[in-house]
Scaffold this motif. Structure first.
Motif, PDB file in Angstrom:
ATOM      1  N   PHE A 144      -0.832 -41.805  38.019  1.00  0.00           N
ATOM      2  CA  PHE A 144      -1.048 -40.599  37.216  1.00  0.00           C
ATOM      3  C   PHE A 144      -1.575 -39.420  38.042  1.00  0.00           C
ATOM      4  CE2 PHE A 144      -1.419 -44.355  34.568  1.00  0.00           C
ATOM      5  CZ  PHE A 144      -0.487 -44.076  33.589  1.00  0.00           C
ATOM      6  N   GLY A 145      -1.615 -39.583  39.347  1.00  0.00           N
ATOM      7  CA  GLY A 145      -2.050 -38.495  40.208  1.00  0.00           C
ATOM      8  C   GLY A 145      -3.016 -38.980  41.262  1.00  0.00           C
ATOM      9  N   PRO A 146      -3.422 -38.089  42.164  1.00  0.00           N
ATOM     10  CA  PRO A 146      -4.363 -38.482  43.214  1.00  0.00           C
ATOM     11  C   PRO A 146      -5.635 -39.085  42.627  1.00  0.00           C
ATOM     12  CG  PRO A 146      -3.465 -36.309  43.660  1.00  0.00           C
ATOM     13  CD  PRO A 146      -3.007 -36.692  42.279  1.00  0.00           C
ATOM     14  N   THR A 147      -6.211 -40.031  43.349  1.00  0.00           N
ATOM     15  CA  THR A 147      -7.406 -40.716  42.854  1.00  0.00           C
ATOM     16  C   THR A 147      -8.649 -40.386  43.662  1.00  0.00           C
ATOM     17  OG1 THR A 147      -6.823 -42.625  44.196  1.00  0.00           O
ATOM     18  CG2 THR A 147      -6.125 -42.658  41.891  1.00  0.00           C
ATOM     19  N   THR A 148      -8.495 -39.652  44.753  1.00  0.00           N
ATOM     20  CA  THR A 148      -9.649 -39.216  45.537  1.00  0.00           C
ATOM     21  C   THR A 148      -9.542 -37.709  45.760  1.00  0.00           C
ATOM     22  OG1 THR A 148      -8.577 -39.481  47.696  1.00  0.00           O
ATOM     23  CG2 THR A 148      -9.667 -41.428  46.757  1.00  0.00           C
ATOM     24  N   GLU A 149     -10.707 -37.097  45.992  1.00  0.00           N
ATOM     25  CA  GLU A 149     -10.703 -35.647  46.223  1.00  0.00           C
ATOM     26  C   GLU A 149      -9.995 -35.314  47.534  1.00  0.00           C
ATOM     27  OE1 GLU A 149     -14.494 -33.848  45.638  1.00  0.00           O
ATOM     28  OE2 GLU A 149     -14.729 -34.680  43.616  1.00  0.00           O
ATOM     29  N   GLN A 150     -10.124 -36.191  48.501  1.00  0.00           N
ATOM     30  CA  GLN A 150      -9.444 -35.968  49.776  1.00  0.00           C
ATOM     31  C   GLN A 150      -7.929 -35.933  49.578  1.00  0.00           C
ATOM     32  OE1 GLN A 150      -9.940 -39.161  52.603  1.00  0.00           O
ATOM     33  NE2 GLN A 150      -9.432 -37.851  54.347  1.00  0.00           N
ATOM     34  N   GLU A 151      -7.428 -36.880  48.810  1.00  0.00           N
ATOM     35  CA  GLU A 151      -5.989 -36.924  48.568  1.00  0.00           C
ATOM     36  C   GLU A 151      -5.544 -35.740  47.711  1.00  0.00           C
ATOM     37  OE1 GLU A 151      -4.623 -40.164  46.214  1.00  0.00           O
ATOM     38  OE2 GLU A 151      -2.557 -39.992  46.910  1.00  0.00           O
ATOM     39  N   ALA A 152      -6.365 -35.393  46.722  1.00  0.00           N
ATOM     40  CA  ALA A 152      -6.016 -34.249  45.865  1.00  0.00           C
ATOM     41  C   ALA A 152      -5.889 -32.980  46.698  1.00  0.00           C
ATOM     42  CB  ALA A 152      -7.075 -34.078  44.778  1.00  0.00           C
ATOM     43  N   GLU A 197      -7.514 -26.679  45.720  1.00  0.00           N
ATOM     44  CA  GLU A 197      -8.807 -26.526  45.052  1.00  0.00           C
ATOM     45  C   GLU A 197      -8.703 -26.934  43.579  1.00  0.00           C
ATOM     46  OE1 GLU A 197     -12.068 -22.937  45.045  1.00  0.00           O
ATOM     47  OE2 GLU A 197     -10.248 -22.730  46.269  1.00  0.00           O
ATOM     48  N   LEU A 198      -7.638 -26.469  42.933  1.00  0.00           N
ATOM     49  CA  LEU A 198      -7.431 -26.822  41.528  1.00  0.00           C
ATOM     50  C   LEU A 198      -7.220 -28.332  41.364  1.00  0.00           C
ATOM     51  CD1 LEU A 198      -6.874 -26.251  38.538  1.00  0.00           C
ATOM     52  CD2 LEU A 198      -4.503 -25.689  39.159  1.00  0.00           C
ATOM     53  N   ALA A 199      -6.516 -28.939  42.309  1.00  0.00           N
ATOM     54  CA  ALA A 199      -6.248 -30.381  42.215  1.00  0.00           C
ATOM     55  C   ALA A 199      -7.549 -31.184  42.222  1.00  0.00           C
ATOM     56  CB  ALA A 199      -5.325 -30.818  43.350  1.00  0.00           C
ATOM     57  N   VAL A 200      -8.516 -30.738  42.984  1.00  0.00           N
ATOM     58  CA  VAL A 200      -9.820 -31.415  42.998  1.00  0.00           C
ATOM     59  C   VAL A 200     -10.507 -31.260  41.641  1.00  0.00           C
ATOM     60  CG1 VAL A 200     -12.130 -31.398  44.018  1.00  0.00           C
ATOM     61  CG2 VAL A 200     -10.108 -31.201  45.490  1.00  0.00           C
ATOM     62  N   ALA A 201     -10.488 -30.041  41.120  1.00  0.00           N
ATOM     63  CA  ALA A 201     -11.102 -29.805  39.801  1.00  0.00           C
ATOM     64  C   ALA A 201     -10.378 -30.610  38.725  1.00  0.00           C
ATOM     65  CB  ALA A 201     -11.051 -28.315  39.466  1.00  0.00           C
ATOM     66  N   TRP A 202      -9.069 -30.685  38.833  1.00  0.00           N
ATOM     67  CA  TRP A 202      -8.251 -31.429  37.859  1.00  0.00           C
ATOM     68  C   TRP A 202      -8.602 -32.911  37.888  1.00  0.00           C
ATOM     69  CZ3 TRP A 202      -5.156 -29.537  34.119  1.00  0.00           C
ATOM     70  CH2 TRP A 202      -4.243 -30.401  33.508  1.00  0.00           C
ATOM     71  N   LEU A 203      -8.742 -33.448  39.092  1.00  0.00           N
ATOM     72  CA  LEU A 203      -9.124 -34.858  39.229  1.00  0.00           C
ATOM     73  C   LEU A 203     -10.477 -35.112  38.571  1.00  0.00           C
ATOM     74  CD1 LEU A 203      -8.956 -37.729  40.407  1.00  0.00           C
ATOM     75  CD2 LEU A 203      -9.837 -36.805  42.563  1.00  0.00           C
ATOM     76  N   ARG A 204     -11.445 -34.220  38.844  1.00  0.00           N
ATOM     77  CA  ARG A 204     -12.762 -34.403  38.228  1.00  0.00           C
ATOM     78  C   ARG A 204     -12.661 -34.345  36.707  1.00  0.00           C
ATOM     79  NH1 ARG A 204     -15.690 -30.150  42.357  1.00  0.00           N
ATOM     80  NH2 ARG A 204     -15.831 -31.556  44.154  1.00  0.00           N
ATOM     81  N   CYS A 205     -11.852 -33.440  36.189  1.00  0.00           N
ATOM     82  CA  CYS A 205     -11.704 -33.326  34.736  1.00  0.00           C
ATOM     83  C   CYS A 205     -11.002 -34.543  34.143  1.00  0.00           C
ATOM     84  CB  CYS A 205     -10.937 -32.035  34.387  1.00  0.00           C
ATOM     85  SG  CYS A 205     -11.928 -30.537  34.610  1.00  0.00           S
TER      86      CYS A 205
END
Lengths: 316, 140
Positions: free
Chosen positions: A105-113, A258-266
């Protein structure tokens, strides 16, 4: 297997617990539908992490590759080496995305995001081979038939029936998973990304399809392929080989990363990530039970043909 | 720190940005004929219209993968009406010389997913309603 692509984490352990519970339910469901309470013959053990592991995608990919290789060897023997020289050098597993992991469903770590944003790297494509030679056309038909014959009787029927089974499942799997998610999640995701400093330009559309592309951030691209716009000249009597396309990386923009990291956290804060996995295992369980008869009938045939394919081309 | 982003694009534009294909694939329409010929990957679309009942034959064909069918313009048989192929395909014919073809689109939350895996020489009218992209010999 694709399940080895991700590393142990909190979400993995959480997922393992969900999978164990769902698998117990799956085993119970399959047992209940079998005569006399015995497990259905031929279905085999159920992967506790992914019920759809009963789908023999690697075997199907191997059969596909073996038929192609045998066909192309036959063509080369008839004086047409183009296909054998340009074909992929290993099988491509079929329906490999049936092996659902948190990464599905998408990246699972902030590094990957940060690295991949919302894109995907493009994989290499082999050359298309295009004939304007009726002799070649007859040869490829003949060689294709001979390749199927070498794999055994009624192989084509099982091959296409198994693809039909896979497509019945893949055509509904993700849409059904999405339907099972909490209907309040889009609003929760919107509130979360707003708290992170983003906003949807069309709130109504976002609440319907909460996609990051609606948040006004420029996305990156895949590196362009070196050859563009190839089209065969189609001179009668010729066989033309188009350029192969190399693997190319996706390059997100800085804003997208940057958005991908925020998206993962959300996704984690709103429980979207957990809900997707829970629903995925549940839906898979239902689909396996729904198509149990097809699995029981086709799996032994696919295993048998895959064994013959291995013996013929030496790929395990 | 990031500030609130100004809305710069509508939903369609936003998706188009995400789905922009690589330049290598921009001109791909197979051999250019309106028929589905050997060695092509073909899509058949159907659309009802107030003035035309459009049932395109094989509306568009390819030799390579393509990441955004929403950018492909297709026409009805007498070119009196056109629209985008998008995810309107209701029929597929994989005549590729070497590859199976995956049919892909985005899930509700915008992540790419495959909805079908078409073997070589497969022809059918199965309605995989999510079909805005396709990939040859794809490994995921």
């Amino acid at each position: 297997m694709a399940s080895e692509r991700w590393s142990p984490s909190t979400s993995e352990r959480r997922w393992a617990r969900l999978a164990a519970a769902a698998t117990a339910a799956l085993v119970a469901a399959l047992t209940a539908t079998a005569c006399g309470g015995d497990p259905p013959a031929g279905l085999g053990a159920v992967d506790e992490r992914n019920p759809l592991a009963v789908f023999l995608g690697e075997s199907l990919g191997l059969i596909d590759y073996a038929q192609l290789k045998l066909r192309n060897e036959c063509l080369a023997g008839a004086g047409y080496p183009q296909n054998l020289e340009t074909m992929m050098d290993q099988p491509v597993p079929a329906f490999s995305m049936f092996v659902i992991t948190p990464r599905t469903f998408g990246p699972t770590t902030e590094q990957e995001a940060r690295r991949i944003g919302f894109g995907r790297d493009e994989q290499a494509e082999p050359s298309p081979v295009v004939s304007s030679d009726p002799n070649y056309d007859r040869a490829i038909d003949s060689c294709g038939g001979k390749a199927w014959d070498r794999l055994g009787d009624d192989v084509q029927d099982a091959y296409y029936a198994y693809f039909d089974l896979g497509n019945k499942i893949s055509g509904t799997l993700m849409t059904t998973i999405s339907e099972r998610l909490d209907k309040s999640l889009p609003a929760k995701m919107l509130a979360c990304v707003r708290a992170a400093g983003y906003d949807a330009d069309d709130e109504r559309q976002f609440l319907k399809t909460p996609r990051p592309a609606l948040l006004g951030v420029p996305f990156g691209t895949v590196d362009p392929a070196p050859d563009t716009g190839w089209r065969p000249a189609r001179k009668p009597g010729t066989i033309e080989v188009g350029p192969a396309i190399p693997a190319r990386p996706y390059r997100p923009t800085a804003q997208e990363s940057e958005l991908a990291v925020a998206w993962l956290r959300c996704r984690e804060q709103t429980t979207l990530a957990d809900q997707q996995l829970t629903a995925a295992i549940s839906v898979q369980k239902e689909l396996v039970a729904k198509h149990e008869t097809s699995f029981v009938e086709l799996n032994p045939r696919i295993r048998r043909i895959a064994k013959q394919a291995t013996e013929l081309i030496g790929t395990s | 720190m990031r500030k609130v982003k100004a809305a710069v694009a509508g939903a369609v534009i936003g998706l188009a940005v995400l789905l922009t294909p690589a330049a290598a694939q921009a001109e791909d329409n197979g051999n250019g004929n309106s028929t589905c010929d050997r060695y092509e990957i073909c899509f058949r679309a159907l659309e009802s219209h107030t003035r035309f009942s459009v049932n395109w034959n094989f509306s568009h064909s390819f030799y390579y993968s393509y990441g955004a069918h929403s950018l492909i313009r297709v026409y009805n048989n007498d070119h009196a009406w056109s629209g985008t192929l998008g995810n309107k395909a209701i029929g597929f014919w994989n005549r590729d010389s070497e590859c199976r073809v995956q049919i892909l689109d985005y899930d509700t939350y915008g992540y790419e997913w495959f909805y079908a895996d078409l073997p070589r020489d497969y022809r059918g009218d199965a309605g995989y309603s999510m079909n805005d992209a396709h990939k040859r010999c794809n490994r995921w």
